[in-house]
Scaffold this motif. Structure first.
Motif, PDB file in Angstrom:
ATOM      1  N   ARG A   1       0.721  -1.295  -0.234  1.00 30.87           N
ATOM      2  CA  ARG A   1      -0.033  -0.011  -0.070  1.00 30.87           C
ATOM      3  C   ARG A   1       0.897   1.047   0.021  1.00 30.87           C
ATOM      4  O   ARG A   1       1.923   1.319   0.638  1.00 30.87           O
ATOM      5  CB  ARG A   1      -0.838  -0.053   1.178  1.00 30.87           C
ATOM      6  N   HIS A   2       0.484   2.241  -0.863  1.00 29.07           N
ATOM      7  CA  HIS A   2       1.072   3.578  -0.741  1.00 29.07           C
ATOM      8  C   HIS A   2       0.881   4.163   0.484  1.00 29.07           C
ATOM      9  O   HIS A   2      -0.351   4.186   1.330  1.00 29.07           O
ATOM     10  CB  HIS A   2       0.822   4.441  -1.913  1.00 29.07           C
ATOM     11  N   SER A   3       1.945   5.004   1.070  1.00 29.64           N
ATOM     12  CA  SER A   3       1.697   5.578   2.239  1.00 29.64           C
ATOM     13  C   SER A   3       0.848   7.020   2.016  1.00 29.64           C
ATOM     14  O   SER A   3       0.553   7.361   0.789  1.00 29.64           O
ATOM     15  CB  SER A   3       2.838   6.105   2.860  1.00 29.64           C
ATOM     16  N   HIS A   4       0.146   7.519   2.780  1.00 34.16           N
ATOM     17  CA  HIS A   4      -0.505   8.750   2.628  1.00 34.16           C
ATOM     18  C   HIS A   4       0.398   9.913   2.031  1.00 34.16           C
ATOM     19  O   HIS A   4      -0.061  10.575   1.260  1.00 34.16           O
ATOM     20  CB  HIS A   4      -1.132   9.432   3.962  1.00 34.16           C
TER      21      HIS A   4
ATOM     22  N   GLU B   1       3.067   9.368   0.169  1.00 36.39           N
ATOM     23  CA  GLU B   1       3.186   9.237  -1.418  1.00 36.39           C
ATOM     24  C   GLU B   1       1.850   9.406  -2.012  1.00 36.39           C
ATOM     25  O   GLU B   1       1.763  10.119  -3.144  1.00 36.39           O
ATOM     26  CB  GLU B   1       3.349   7.684  -1.376  1.00 36.39           C
ATOM     27  N   ASP B   2       0.545   9.427  -1.271  1.00 35.63           N
ATOM     28  CA  ASP B   2      -0.835   9.775  -2.223  1.00 35.63           C
ATOM     29  C   ASP B   2      -0.661  11.297  -2.330  1.00 35.63           C
ATOM     30  O   ASP B   2      -0.915  11.712  -3.281  1.00 35.63           O
ATOM     31  CB  ASP B   2      -1.802   9.228  -1.469  1.00 35.63           C
ATOM     32  N   VAL B   3      -0.194  12.099  -1.320  1.00 33.74           N
ATOM     33  CA  VAL B   3      -0.488  13.502  -1.531  1.00 33.74           C
ATOM     34  C   VAL B   3       0.735  13.726  -2.444  1.00 33.74           C
ATOM     35  O   VAL B   3       0.072  14.842  -3.222  1.00 33.74           O
ATOM     36  CB  VAL B   3       0.119  14.140   0.066  1.00 33.74           C
TER      37      VAL B   3
ATOM     38  N   GLN C   1     -13.570   4.843  -1.000  1.00 38.60           N
ATOM     39  CA  GLN C   1     -12.369   5.229  -1.226  1.00 38.60           C
ATOM     40  C   GLN C   1     -11.849   5.889  -2.268  1.00 38.60           C
ATOM     41  O   GLN C   1     -11.243   7.017  -2.625  1.00 38.60           O
ATOM     42  CB  GLN C   1     -11.089   4.049  -0.653  1.00 38.60           C
TER      43      GLN C   1
ATOM     44  N   LYS D   1     -11.008   9.908  -2.732  1.00 38.87           N
ATOM     45  CA  LYS D   1      -9.808  10.217  -3.481  1.00 38.87           C
ATOM     46  C   LYS D   1     -10.293  11.206  -4.853  1.00 38.87           C
ATOM     47  O   LYS D   1      -9.350  12.235  -4.994  1.00 38.87           O
ATOM     48  CB  LYS D   1      -8.835   9.252  -3.866  1.00 38.87           C
TER      49      LYS D   1
ATOM     50  N   HIS E   1      -2.712   5.628  -8.092  1.00 39.06           N
ATOM     51  CA  HIS E   1      -3.106   5.893  -6.410  1.00 39.06           C
ATOM     52  C   HIS E   1      -4.598   5.880  -6.086  1.00 39.06           C
ATOM     53  O   HIS E   1      -5.177   6.417  -5.219  1.00 39.06           O
ATOM     54  CB  HIS E   1      -2.316   7.230  -6.041  1.00 39.06           C
TER      55      HIS E   1
END
Length: 204
Positions: free
Chosen positions: A10-13, A15-17, A81, A85, A132
């Protein structure tokens, strides 16, 4: 949670940002190039650009308004989700569209360059969001849903939708700009068709 695009970490938050900042800024930069050249492209971006030449609203504001019904569809079709996003990305694009013109002024963009560069960077921005688990809303929600649920390549479906949008623009734009708009839509969709294939990306 298993990624709809393949197994992986899972991507971290953070990384998402980061991906959202990159994706939204690229999309807005591409929109600015196309708008300056008087062109459109495919997807909801193209619809917003075309309408901006016909009504007194900016492409960024139109982008958000057009997205509302698609975002509601995303909740049911892609899950909360993805919908959350995508909503964040949609409003992020609107925010970037209001900020970037104050820090970057485009006085002239050659139309052929605008078509190729603008379409390509919009495609890369959409790709950054899609990897993402987000979209830009609009027709992108439909194409990603078809790829997730039916295994139909998102890029190919997007090309068909874009063809209809560009064909409509031919009624409102000079023929040479309509042709360049088709080139822009092809550049944008080609990015997704080549780089957004199931199994090529293992994170989510």
């Amino acid at each position: 949670m298993t990624s709809p695009y393949g197994p992986g970490l899972r991507h971290s938050h953070a990384e998402d940002v980061y991906a959202f900042l990159i994706g939204c800024s690229l999309i807005v930069m591409g929109l600015m190039c196309l708008h300056k050249a008087g062109l459109v492209t495919g997807g909801v971006a193209g619809i917003a650009l075309l309408l901006s030449y016909l009504v007194p609203l900016t492409p960024g504001n139109l982008f958000t308004l057009i997205n509302i019904p698609f975002l509601l569809f995303a909740i049911r079709a892609m899950g909360p989700q993805f919908a959350l996003k995508t909503t964040i990305a949609s409003f992020g694009i609107t925010a970037f569209a209001s900020v970037l013109p104050s820090v970057m002024n485009l006085s002239y963009v050659e139309p052929l360059f605008a078509a190729l560069f603008g379409g390509t960077v919009i495609g890369m921005g959409i790709l950054s969001l899609a990897r993402h688990q987000a979209g830009v809303g609009g027709t992108g929600v439909m194409t990603l849903w078809l790829q997730k649920s039916r295994g139909i390549n998102a890029g190919r479906v997007q090309i068909m939708i874009d063809a209809a949008i560009v064909a409509t623009s031919a009624f409102f734009l000079p023929w040479e700009k309509a042709l360049l708009s088709a080139l822009s839509a092809l550049a944008m969709s080609s990015v997704l068709m080549v780089f957004h294939r199931p199994g090529r990306y293992i994170g989510h």
